[in-house]
Design an enzyme around this catalytic site. Structure first.
Site, PDB file in Angstrom:
ATOM      1  N   LEU A 182       0.601  -1.132  -0.095  1.00  0.00           N
ATOM      2  CA  LEU A 182       0.021  -0.057   0.193  1.00  0.00           C
ATOM      3  C   LEU A 182       0.869   1.323  -0.097  1.00  0.00           C
ATOM      4  CD1 LEU A 182      -2.865  -0.952   2.557  1.00  0.00           C
ATOM      5  CD2 LEU A 182      -2.442  -1.578   0.131  1.00  0.00           C
TER       6      LEU A 182
ATOM      7  N   ALA B  74      -0.403   4.477  -1.669  1.00  0.00           N
ATOM      8  CA  ALA B  74      -1.057   5.323  -2.256  1.00  0.00           C
ATOM      9  C   ALA B  74      -1.272   6.767  -1.540  1.00  0.00           C
ATOM     10  CB  ALA B  74      -2.507   4.933  -2.831  1.00  0.00           C
TER      11      ALA B  74
ATOM     12  N   ARG C 111       1.468  14.187   6.885  1.00  0.00           N
ATOM     13  CA  ARG C 111       2.484  14.540   7.799  1.00  0.00           C
ATOM     14  C   ARG C 111       4.009  14.642   7.383  1.00  0.00           C
ATOM     15  NH1 ARG C 111      -0.262   9.728  11.306  1.00  0.00           N
ATOM     16  NH2 ARG C 111      -0.825   9.174   9.186  1.00  0.00           N
TER      17      ARG C 111
ATOM     18  N   TYR D 254      37.332  21.901 -22.579  1.00  0.00           N
ATOM     19  CA  TYR D 254      36.208  22.017 -23.011  1.00  0.00           C
ATOM     20  C   TYR D 254      36.265  23.362 -23.920  1.00  0.00           C
ATOM     21  CZ  TYR D 254      31.234  23.540 -22.701  1.00  0.00           C
ATOM     22  OH  TYR D 254      29.684  23.977 -22.747  1.00  0.00           O
TER      23      TYR D 254
HETATM   24  C1  UD1 Z   1      -2.455   2.316   9.390  1.00  0.00           C
HETATM   25  C2  UD1 Z   1      -3.192   1.342  10.325  1.00  0.00           C
HETATM   26  C3  UD1 Z   1      -2.727   1.232  11.522  1.00  0.00           C
HETATM   27  C4  UD1 Z   1      -1.524   0.731  11.857  1.00  0.00           C
HETATM   28  C5  UD1 Z   1      -0.547   1.514  10.893  1.00  0.00           C
HETATM   29  C6  UD1 Z   1       0.891   1.153  10.852  1.00  0.00           C
HETATM   30  C7  UD1 Z   1      -5.424   1.259   8.727  1.00  0.00           C
HETATM   31  C8  UD1 Z   1      -6.633   1.784   9.060  1.00  0.00           C
HETATM   32  N1  UD1 Z   1      -4.693   1.662  10.042  1.00  0.00           N
HETATM   33  O1  UD1 Z   1      -2.508   3.685   9.944  1.00  0.00           O
HETATM   34  O2  UD1 Z   1      -3.517   0.295  12.296  1.00  0.00           O
HETATM   35  O3  UD1 Z   1      -1.095   0.858  13.050  1.00  0.00           O
HETATM   36  O4  UD1 Z   1      -0.794   1.856   9.663  1.00  0.00           O
HETATM   37  O5  UD1 Z   1       1.767   1.990  10.275  1.00  0.00           O
HETATM   38  O6  UD1 Z   1      -5.213   0.541   8.320  1.00  0.00           O
HETATM   39  N2  UD1 Z   1      -2.677   3.653   1.972  1.00  0.00           N
HETATM   40  C9  UD1 Z   1      -3.098   3.669   0.739  1.00  0.00           C
HETATM   41  N3  UD1 Z   1      -4.405   4.085   0.346  1.00  0.00           N
HETATM   42  C10 UD1 Z   1      -5.313   4.710   1.311  1.00  0.00           C
HETATM   43  C11 UD1 Z   1      -4.487   4.999   2.614  1.00  0.00           C
HETATM   44  C12 UD1 Z   1      -3.573   4.583   2.837  1.00  0.00           C
HETATM   45  O7  UD1 Z   1      -2.616   3.313   0.004  1.00  0.00           O
HETATM   46  O8  UD1 Z   1      -6.379   5.234   0.896  1.00  0.00           O
HETATM   47  C13 UD1 Z   1      -1.445   3.672   2.328  1.00  0.00           C
HETATM   48  C14 UD1 Z   1      -0.408   4.532   2.638  1.00  0.00           C
HETATM   49  O9  UD1 Z   1       0.341   4.993   1.561  1.00  0.00           O
HETATM   50  C15 UD1 Z   1       0.461   3.802   3.503  1.00  0.00           C
HETATM   51  C16 UD1 Z   1      -0.366   2.838   4.199  1.00  0.00           C
HETATM   52  O10 UD1 Z   1      -1.392   2.591   3.371  1.00  0.00           O
HETATM   53  O11 UD1 Z   1       1.541   3.350   3.053  1.00  0.00           O
HETATM   54  C17 UD1 Z   1      -0.877   3.167   5.715  1.00  0.00           C
HETATM   55  O12 UD1 Z   1      -1.428   4.303   5.479  1.00  0.00           O
HETATM   56  P1  UD1 Z   1      -1.451   5.469   6.744  1.00  0.00           P
HETATM   57  O13 UD1 Z   1      -2.441   6.445   6.318  1.00  0.00           O
HETATM   58  O14 UD1 Z   1       0.179   5.812   6.908  1.00  0.00           O
HETATM   59  O15 UD1 Z   1      -2.168   4.727   7.719  1.00  0.00           O
HETATM   60  P2  UD1 Z   1      -1.960   4.810   9.271  1.00  0.00           P
HETATM   61  O16 UD1 Z   1      -2.829   6.149  10.015  1.00  0.00           O
HETATM   62  O17 UD1 Z   1      -0.326   4.896   9.553  1.00  0.00           O
HETATM   63 CA    CA Z   2       1.389   5.025   8.389  1.00  0.00          CA
END
Ligand code: UD1
Ligand code: CA
Length: 483
Positions: free
Chosen positions: A12, A14, A19, A398
């Site tokens: 994942l 996207a 932050r 050059y």
């Molecule tokens: C997420 C988890 C949390 C976990 C943490 C670990 C969920 C709801 N929460 O939170 O339980 O402790 O990761 O680091 O899953 N992403 C997508 N598409 C989206 C949203 C996110 O591809 O629509 C990807 C982001 O790019 C990232 C990953 O998913 O690589 C996690 O997303 P992020 O927004 O960082 O989630 P956290 O709030 O950290």
């Molecule tokens: Ca995260």
């Protein structure tokens, strides 16, 4: 292929990474020790040799796709146009696989593009436990000193995983839980699809949470397990630049430790930086303030540093490189570089060659034992074995439009402050006089001289600068008494 080979790994990547407060780079393209965050995720995933490896891209996806195409050409992507949550992201990837006729059967591993310390070994342990326990879902968790920002693992009376609650949705008591969701899972592919169809957006962020699938599967009577990471730092998720620096420090410490265990002396691990691609031989010595980037290689018994930054540079056995910046150079056995040298792409120093103090070398070969000891620029040149280039010399490569080559033979002695106006050739065994501007070829064994005859104008200072200290000193030297 082992029985545990996953059908697919979905990374994942996207999310926007708000932050990070980055305008030009999506979060997952920030580098840590020679790889981007998403690059680390893909490298760990590849260790599982999955049948499919899909990266979910969205935010600034052109940049992420271009990067993946360059560094991991075999990896495919699924586009999540709007970032509606981790559950939605996984749904998007599964739909993409299905549309290609590659719907996964068996185990699907989900990882995140923002956890660069996660190793292939940790993923393999997760997959093995998942298969061994016959789970519908297995989550990688960790006991962390500070669980702020993570989803918390909720366990039931029998200590089995019951659910994951996101920090923003958690009660005070739930927030106190120190076991967190790493964001990494193994799922049965079919049950994952079924559970995702039941995920709602009924939470504080209005997103489809992948984490909700655990409770959904449990409630439907399936087995949900957890693997607790042996080292909680393995699952560090990067959300901001403070965590980015922390991850870099931890990964670097591991890389430096590995080098030391393999026989490299690292005098000051705290100020020594290794990229993951760096390789080395025993008895190499790395002095403080040294950064080794890219495919840099340290030969046996070489000494690098202090204060050197080497990128994609090969250092031969027994060579020494001090206070140097080097990019794309090959430094031969027992060669000497620096202090204060700058080697650029295509600089090749043969055995025992020397690029000394305040010397810049680009796209040039120095033959065995050839020396450029001081204050010189050597660009687009070939310098033969055992030749010595006088201090403060320049290969004038050059003409403002094109680059030209300077060729200097073997066993030459060129004078200090020479300008070699390329294209020009100095034959084997030739000399050039100090201060010469060499515009014409010098035949082997000849002395090339190109400078005006000196003339001295007697008494000039007394006439033109009377009353100065210089005039007085000159007068004293001439044996006259000042009054
Ligand atoms: C997420 C988890 C949390 C976990 C943490 C670990 C969920 C709801 N929460 O939170 O339980 O402790 O990761 O680091 O899953 N992403 C997508 N598409 C989206 C949203 C996110 O591809 O629509 C990807 C982001 O790019 C990232 C990953 O998913 O690589 C996690 O997303 P992020 O927004 O960082 O989630 P956290 O709030 O950290
Ligand atoms: Ca995260």
């Amino acid at each position: 292929m082992s029985a545990n080979t996953p059908a697919a790994v979905i990374v994942l990547a996207a999310g926007g990474g708000t932050r990070m407060k980055s305008r030009k780079l999506p979060k997952v393209l920030h580098p840590v020790c020679g790889r981007t965050l998403v690059g680390h995720a893909v490298a760990a995933a590849q260790e599982l040799t999955p049948r499919q490896l899909v990266v979910v891209v969205g935010h600034q996806r052109e940049l992420v796709e271009a990067h993946l195409a360059e560094v991991y050409p075999g990896v495919s992507t699924a586009v999540q146009l709007e970032q509606k949550g981790t559950g939605h992201a996984v749904r998007t990837a599964l739909a993409e696989l299905a549309s290609r006729g590659e719907r996964p059967e068996g185990t699907v591993v989900i990882t995140t593009g923002d956890a660069p310390l996660l190793t292939g070994a940790t993923l393999a342990a997760l997959v093995a436990a998942h298969a061994g326990q016959g789970n519908a879902a297995t989550v990688l968790t960790a006991e962390v000193p500070d669980s702020t920002g993570y989803g918390r693992i909720l366990r039931d009376a029998s200590d089995a995983v019951a659910a994951i609650v996101e920090e923003k949705d958690a009660t005070e008591a739930q927030r106190a839980v120190r076991e967190i969701n790493s964001g990494v899972f193994a799922f049965d592919a079919e049950l994952l699809g079924e559970a995702l169809a039941k995920v709602t957006t009924d939470n504080s962020q209005g997103e489809e949470y992948l984490t909700d699938t655990l409770e959904i599967l449990r409630t439907a009577g399936h087995r949900v397990g957890a693997v607790v990471a042996a080292d909680h730092r393995d699952v560090l998720g990067i959300n901001d630049r403070v965590q980015l620096a922390e991850a870099r420090r931890i990964l670097n410490a591991r890389l430096v430790e590995r080098a030391m265990r393999e026989g490299v002396t690292v005098v000051d691990p705290a100020t020594t930086w290794f990229d993951v691609q760096v390789t080395y031989e025993p008895d190499a010595v790395v002095l403080p303030g040294t950064q080794l980037h890219g495919a840099t290689h340290l030969g046996e018994g070489c000494e690098v540093g202090p204060n050197s930054t080497l990128t994609d540079t090969t250092v031969g056995a027994g060579a020494s490189v001090s206070n140097t910046t080097s990019i794309g150079a090959e430094i031969g056995e027992l060669a000497q570089v620096g202090p204060y040298a700058y080697l650029r792409p295509g600089a090749k120093l043969a055995r025992k060659a020397k690029a000394g103090t305040y010397v810049e070398i680009k796209n040039s070969e120095l033959g065995e034992g050839a020396k450029v000891p001081h204050l010189s620029y050597i660009g687009d040149a070939t310098i033969g074995a055992h030749s010595n280039i006088g201090a403060a010399s320049v290969t004038v490569n050059y003409d403002g439009v094109n680059k030209h080559r300077t060729t200097i033979g073997a066993h030459c002695r060129t004078g200090s402050d020479n300008m070699f106006i390329a294209p020009v050739t100095v034959g084997d065994g030739a000399y050039t006089a100090a201060g010469s501007v060499i515009t014409n070829d010098v035949p082997p064994g000849a002395l090339g001289v190109s400078r005006a005859q000196q003339r001295n104008i007697a008494g000039w200072v007394a006439r033109k600068r009377p009353g100065t200290d210089s005039a007085r000193a000159a007068a004293e030297a001439a044996g006259e008494q000042q009054s």
